[in-house]
Design a protein around this motif. Structure first.
Motif: not given
Length: 127
Positions: A39-43, A45-46, A55, A62-63, A66
């Motif tokens: 859950e915290r990975l997206d924050a 990465l941003a 990228d 990123q996929d 995840r």
């Protein structure tokens, strides 16, 4: 040469043991970050400045990250406390292969030294 072989083996065994110890500490810690990792990975990465640059070179990284985080989270949840046993079993197998390979190479070095042909008198005179 045999001394160099055993020094290299000792160094590799030390690194192998350090990696196993670190993984054991990581898996045995009661870290809440490990539970909330997907859950915290997206924050996280941003917030990284290099994410856009990476990228460009590797679209979809990123996929993959995840997926790896979710896979690790699910695997650790499934293994539970058995993961600690697996770490040390894999360490033991790796250490046995490392030491066995070094022993075999040391034997081959000794065998080659014992069975090397001495130089002929012509070769000795030329040197």
């Amino acid at each position: 040469m045999t001394l160099a072989l055993w020094l290299l083996t000792a160094a590799l065994l030390g690194l192998w043991s350090l990696a196993a110890w670190g993984l054991h500490r990581l898996l045995s810690s009661d870290a809440p970050w490990l539970v909330a990792l997907p859950e915290r990975l997206d924050a996280w990465l941003a917030s990284q400045r290099w994410a856009g640059e990476l990228d460009r070179w590797w679209p979809g990284w990123q996929d993959v990250l995840r997926f790896a985080a979710e896979l690790a989270h699910g695997l650790l949840g499934w293994l539970g406390d058995g993961a600690l046993w697996i770490v040390w079993i894999v360490w033991g197998l790796g250490a046995a292969v490392l030491l066995g390979g070094a022993a075999l190479l040391a034997w081959l070095i000794g065998y080659a030294k014992r069975h090397a042909t001495p130089p002929s008198k012509v070769e000795q005179a030329a040197a």
